[in-house]
Design a protein around this motif. Sequence first.
Motif, short mmCIF file in Angstrom:
data_model
loop_
_atom_site.label_atom_id
_atom_site.label_comp_id
_atom_site.label_asym_id
_atom_site.label_seq_id
_atom_site.Cartn_x
_atom_site.Cartn_y
_atom_site.Cartn_z
N TYR A 34 49.20 39.99 41.06
CA TYR A 34 48.85 38.92 40.13
C TYR A 34 48.21 37.77 40.91
O TYR A 34 48.73 37.34 41.94
N CYS A 35 47.10 37.26 40.40
CA CYS A 35 46.43 36.11 41.02
C CYS A 35 46.31 35.00 40.00
O CYS A 35 45.98 35.25 38.83
N LYS A 36 46.54 33.78 40.43
CA LYS A 36 46.40 32.64 39.55
C LYS A 36 44.92 32.39 39.24
O LYS A 36 44.03 32.82 39.97
N GLN A 37 44.68 31.68 38.16
CA GLN A 37 43.34 31.25 37.77
C GLN A 37 42.38 32.42 37.57
O GLN A 37 41.22 32.38 37.95
N THR A 38 42.91 33.49 36.96
CA THR A 38 42.07 34.61 36.55
C THR A 38 42.30 34.82 35.05
O THR A 38 43.15 34.17 34.45
N TYR A 39 41.57 35.75 34.48
CA TYR A 39 41.67 35.98 33.05
C TYR A 39 42.83 36.91 32.69
O TYR A 39 42.94 37.35 31.56
N ARG A 40 43.69 37.15 33.66
CA ARG A 40 44.92 37.88 33.35
C ARG A 40 45.79 37.08 32.38
O ARG A 40 46.49 37.64 31.56
N ASN A 41 45.75 35.76 32.50
CA ASN A 41 46.58 34.93 31.62
C ASN A 41 45.78 33.81 30.95
O ASN A 41 46.36 32.83 30.50
N ARG A 42 44.47 33.97 30.87
CA ARG A 42 43.67 32.94 30.21
C ARG A 42 42.45 33.55 29.52
O ARG A 42 41.99 34.64 29.89
N CYS A 43 41.95 32.83 28.53
CA CYS A 43 40.75 33.27 27.83
C CYS A 43 39.91 32.05 27.48
O CYS A 43 40.38 30.91 27.58
N ARG A 44 38.67 32.30 27.06
CA ARG A 44 37.75 31.22 26.72
C ARG A 44 37.29 31.40 25.28
O ARG A 44 36.86 32.48 24.89
N ILE A 45 37.39 30.31 24.50
CA ILE A 45 36.94 30.33 23.11
C ILE A 45 35.98 29.17 22.87
O ILE A 45 35.95 28.21 23.65
N ALA A 46 35.20 29.26 21.79
CA ALA A 46 34.27 28.20 21.42
C ALA A 46 34.93 27.28 20.40
O ALA A 46 35.38 27.74 19.34
N ALA A 48 35.01 23.00 18.60
CA ALA A 48 34.14 21.87 18.25
C ALA A 48 33.84 21.00 19.46
O ALA A 48 32.83 20.28 19.49
N GLY A 49 34.69 21.07 20.48
CA GLY A 49 34.48 20.29 21.70
C GLY A 49 33.81 21.07 22.81
O GLY A 49 33.71 20.58 23.94
N GLY A 50 33.37 22.28 22.53
CA GLY A 50 32.75 23.13 23.55
C GLY A 50 33.67 24.29 23.92
O GLY A 50 34.59 24.62 23.18
N VAL A 51 33.44 24.86 25.08
CA VAL A 51 34.27 25.99 25.52
C VAL A 51 35.64 25.47 25.94
O VAL A 51 35.75 24.51 26.70
N GLN A 52 36.68 26.10 25.41
CA GLN A 52 38.05 25.73 25.76
C GLN A 52 38.75 26.93 26.38
O GLN A 52 38.62 28.05 25.91
N THR A 53 39.47 26.67 27.46
CA THR A 53 40.25 27.71 28.11
C THR A 53 41.69 27.62 27.65
O THR A 53 42.30 26.55 27.70
N LEU A 54 42.22 28.74 27.17
CA LEU A 54 43.63 28.83 26.77
C LEU A 54 44.37 29.59 27.86
O LEU A 54 43.98 30.70 28.22
N THR A 55 45.44 28.99 28.39
CA THR A 55 46.17 29.57 29.51
C THR A 55 47.62 29.82 29.14
O THR A 55 48.30 28.91 28.65
N ILE A 56 48.10 31.02 29.39
CA ILE A 56 49.51 31.36 29.18
C ILE A 56 50.29 30.99 30.42
O ILE A 56 49.98 31.47 31.52
N PRO A 57 51.31 30.15 30.31
CA PRO A 57 52.13 29.83 31.49
C PRO A 57 53.00 31.02 31.87
O PRO A 57 53.49 31.75 31.00
#
Length: 200
Positions: A34-46, A48-57
């Motif tokens: 497991y590596c931090k800051q990868t898409y294993r626990n995060r995704c990107r959505i569009a 109203a404020g632009g691209v937002q990253t959602l991260t699972i702790p």
Amino acid sequence: METILLSSAYLPPISFFTAINSGGDVLIEQYDNYCKQTYRNRCRIATAGGVQTLTIPVVKSDSPKQLMKDVRISDHGEWRRQHWNALESAYMNSPFFMYYQDDFRPFYDKKYEFLVDFNTELTLLILKLAGINKELRLTESYTRHTDGTTDFRQMVEPGVQESAAPHPYWQVFKQKYGFLPNLSAVDLLFNMGPEFPLYL
């Protein structure tokens, strides 16, 4: 057809499903570190404020290295409620969110212990809703290279998915930000619905 090998990812990018659609059987790696800051626990959505990253702790490991299969989801910060609110706010005006929201909502009400299980079930849901008939299997050990397998595990690394330049499709905030490529596949699903597999 060659087996497709992918790393586990949270609401994976569109390129992840393009890879799935390009081959035969699908293997999800669970024995990589497991590596931090990868898409294993995060995704990107569009949004109203632009691209937002959602991260699972995730729960911090006692050792410097931890296998993906052992990574536990943390309950820190009410992330489930925050992620669902972000998805709802971003896609409530998309053509197909209302048709699929009841399928996704339970994932943000139920507590999953392991990240790989949460990711895999969400990926299976997207495949089902998109009408793509593929089975996913988790790896039983780590392999560096196997004949007859196409390795796409690097897709979870930062910068890899953003570099993809697929053909534009309709997006809710396209007039404001232009086309935003290779976001989470839910962006394609909520905006294009049944045309998801045709786009791939």
